[in-house]
Motif scaffolding. Structure first.
Motif, PDB file in Angstrom:
ATOM      1  N   PHE A 108       0.815  -1.205   0.000  1.00 26.98           N
ATOM      2  CA  PHE A 108       0.000   0.000   0.000  1.00 26.98           C
ATOM      3  C   PHE A 108       0.851   1.258   0.000  1.00 26.98           C
ATOM      4  O   PHE A 108       2.013   1.230   0.408  1.00 26.98           O
ATOM      5  CB  PHE A 108      -0.881   0.068   1.261  1.00 26.98           C
ATOM      6  N   ILE A 109       0.261   2.351  -0.405  1.00 25.74           N
ATOM      7  CA  ILE A 109       0.692   3.687  -0.007  1.00 25.74           C
ATOM      8  C   ILE A 109      -0.346   4.145   0.991  1.00 25.74           C
ATOM      9  O   ILE A 109      -1.552   4.141   0.687  1.00 25.74           O
ATOM     10  CB  ILE A 109       0.772   4.656  -1.198  1.00 25.74           C
ATOM     11  N   ARG A 110       0.102   4.503   2.185  1.00 29.53           N
ATOM     12  CA  ARG A 110      -0.837   4.919   3.235  1.00 29.53           C
ATOM     13  C   ARG A 110      -0.602   6.384   3.592  1.00 29.53           C
ATOM     14  O   ARG A 110       0.533   6.843   3.687  1.00 29.53           O
ATOM     15  CB  ARG A 110      -0.683   4.054   4.484  1.00 29.53           C
ATOM     16  N   VAL A 111      -1.697   7.090   3.825  1.00 26.60           N
ATOM     17  CA  VAL A 111      -1.645   8.487   4.245  1.00 26.60           C
ATOM     18  C   VAL A 111      -2.007   8.546   5.721  1.00 26.60           C
ATOM     19  O   VAL A 111      -3.085   8.084   6.122  1.00 26.60           O
ATOM     20  CB  VAL A 111      -2.606   9.363   3.430  1.00 26.60           C
ATOM     21  N   HIS A 112      -1.095   9.098   6.520  1.00 22.46           N
ATOM     22  CA  HIS A 112      -1.297   9.235   7.963  1.00 22.46           C
ATOM     23  C   HIS A 112      -1.393  10.718   8.306  1.00 22.46           C
ATOM     24  O   HIS A 112      -0.645  11.528   7.764  1.00 22.46           O
ATOM     25  CB  HIS A 112      -0.116   8.651   8.746  1.00 22.46           C
ATOM     26  N   VAL A 113      -2.276  11.057   9.223  1.00 20.80           N
ATOM     27  CA  VAL A 113      -2.446  12.443   9.652  1.00 20.80           C
ATOM     28  C   VAL A 113      -2.378  12.520  11.175  1.00 20.80           C
ATOM     29  O   VAL A 113      -2.946  11.678  11.877  1.00 20.80           O
ATOM     30  CB  VAL A 113      -3.792  13.025   9.166  1.00 20.80           C
ATOM     31  N   ALA A 114      -1.666  13.533  11.675  1.00 19.80           N
ATOM     32  CA  ALA A 114      -1.659  13.850  13.107  1.00 19.80           C
ATOM     33  C   ALA A 114      -2.326  15.216  13.247  1.00 19.80           C
ATOM     34  O   ALA A 114      -1.700  16.256  13.013  1.00 19.80           O
ATOM     35  CB  ALA A 114      -0.243  13.869  13.663  1.00 19.80           C
ATOM     36  N   ASP A 115      -3.606  15.213  13.564  1.00 23.21           N
ATOM     37  CA  ASP A 115      -4.375  16.457  13.638  1.00 23.21           C
ATOM     38  C   ASP A 115      -3.762  17.429  14.641  1.00 23.21           C
ATOM     39  O   ASP A 115      -3.457  17.066  15.776  1.00 23.21           O
ATOM     40  CB  ASP A 115      -5.825  16.158  14.032  1.00 23.21           C
ATOM     41  N   GLY A 116      -3.575  18.682  14.198  1.00 25.21           N
ATOM     42  CA  GLY A 116      -3.078  19.730  15.077  1.00 25.21           C
ATOM     43  C   GLY A 116      -1.586  19.711  15.319  1.00 25.21           C
ATOM     44  O   GLY A 116      -1.056  20.614  15.972  1.00 25.21           O
ATOM     45  N   LEU A 117      -0.885  18.707  14.797  1.00 19.61           N
ATOM     46  CA  LEU A 117       0.558  18.609  15.023  1.00 19.61           C
ATOM     47  C   LEU A 117       1.299  19.458  13.993  1.00 19.61           C
ATOM     48  O   LEU A 117       0.990  19.423  12.804  1.00 19.61           O
ATOM     49  CB  LEU A 117       1.005  17.158  14.908  1.00 19.61           C
ATOM     50  N   SER A 118       2.272  20.226  14.444  1.00 25.63           N
ATOM     51  CA  SER A 118       3.068  21.063  13.550  1.00 25.63           C
ATOM     52  C   SER A 118       4.517  21.050  14.029  1.00 25.63           C
ATOM     53  O   SER A 118       4.846  20.429  15.036  1.00 25.63           O
ATOM     54  CB  SER A 118       2.525  22.494  13.507  1.00 25.63           C
ATOM     55  N   GLY A 119       5.377  21.738  13.293  1.00 26.76           N
ATOM     56  CA  GLY A 119       6.782  21.786  13.662  1.00 26.76           C
ATOM     57  C   GLY A 119       7.653  21.295  12.531  1.00 26.76           C
ATOM     58  O   GLY A 119       7.242  21.276  11.370  1.00 26.76           O
ATOM     59  N   ALA A 120       8.872  20.879  12.864  1.00 32.14           N
ATOM     60  CA  ALA A 120       9.829  20.436  11.863  1.00 32.14           C
ATOM     61  C   ALA A 120       9.431  19.064  11.339  1.00 32.14           C
ATOM     62  O   ALA A 120       9.370  18.096  12.109  1.00 32.14           O
ATOM     63  CB  ALA A 120      11.226  20.382  12.457  1.00 32.14           C
TER      64      ALA A 120
END
Length: 211
Positions: A108-120
């Motif tokens: 697969f190619i999977r898309v992961h999201v961490a809501d509200g997470l930012s930075g480097a």
């Protein structure tokens, strides 16, 4: 290999192998030049459907082109019940997976999201890879700062070994910031052979990203 059960992948367990050792022969002369060979160019993948935009197979914080015949579907963690934890990689949650099986590959190619997470991106990608590897034996881990979709991003490649089934797998992933949070797109093939056949689809996704 990191293959969340219940997310649609029929895992193939490869046991055993064969030896192709050559009989002793005269020593082979070293090549004339000791300069390392240039890496082979990754062949271009034919583009299929684009995902990310409203009304596409997966609505995401980014959009990109999938390879022809790959099948994208959204992942609703709430519907996974007891398997929901398997869709988590640290702070990240799988929200979409693009299946390579219709195109003849396993992974697969999977898309992961961490809501509200930012930075480097590099820092968060390093943590993502660390959690993905877990207790498996890892090697050839490489991180690079890159530009993707016109924004600062990070990319990683790494290998793991499943000693129980004698399977060596190679992975690639990139991370970048979006208005929703940090996004990681990961190529998750069954083994190193599948990585080679699936890499063009990953490169297509990476080079077509729009935030």
């Amino acid at each position: 290999m990191h293959v969340p059960a219940g997310l649609g992948l029929a895992v193939l367990l490869v046991v055993g192998g064969c030896s192709s050792a050559k009989p002793a022969e005269a020593p082979v002369a070293p090549p004339a030049s000791s300069a390392p060979a240039a890496p082979a160019a990754v062949p271009a993948a034919a583009a299929g459907a684009a995902i990310g935009a409203k009304g596409s197979a997966c609505e995401l914080p980014i959009s990109f082109s999938t390879a022809a015949d790959w099948k994208a579907k959204p992942i609703d963690v709430k519907k996974l019940g007891e398997l929901a934890a398997l869709a988590k990689v640290g702070d990240f949650t799988v929200v979409c997976e693009i299946d390579a099986k219709p195109a003849g590959s396993i992974g697969f190619i999977r898309v992961h999201v961490a809501d509200g997470l930012s930075g480097a991106p590099a820092e968060h990608l390093q943590e993502f890879v660390k959690v993905s590897i877990g207790k498996k034996e890892a090697s050839n881990t490489d991180f690079t700062d890159v530009q993707i979709g016109g924004a600062q991003a990070a990319e990683a490649t790494w290998e793991t070994v499943d000693k129980e089934y004698d399977i060596r797998s190679r992975y690639a992933a990139f991370a970048l910031n979006t208005k929703r949070g940090m996004v990681v797109v990961q190529l998750s093939p069954l083994d190193t052979g599948e990585f080679t056949s699936m890499q063009p689809a990953y490169e297509l996704a990476k080079t077509s990203v729009k935030i």
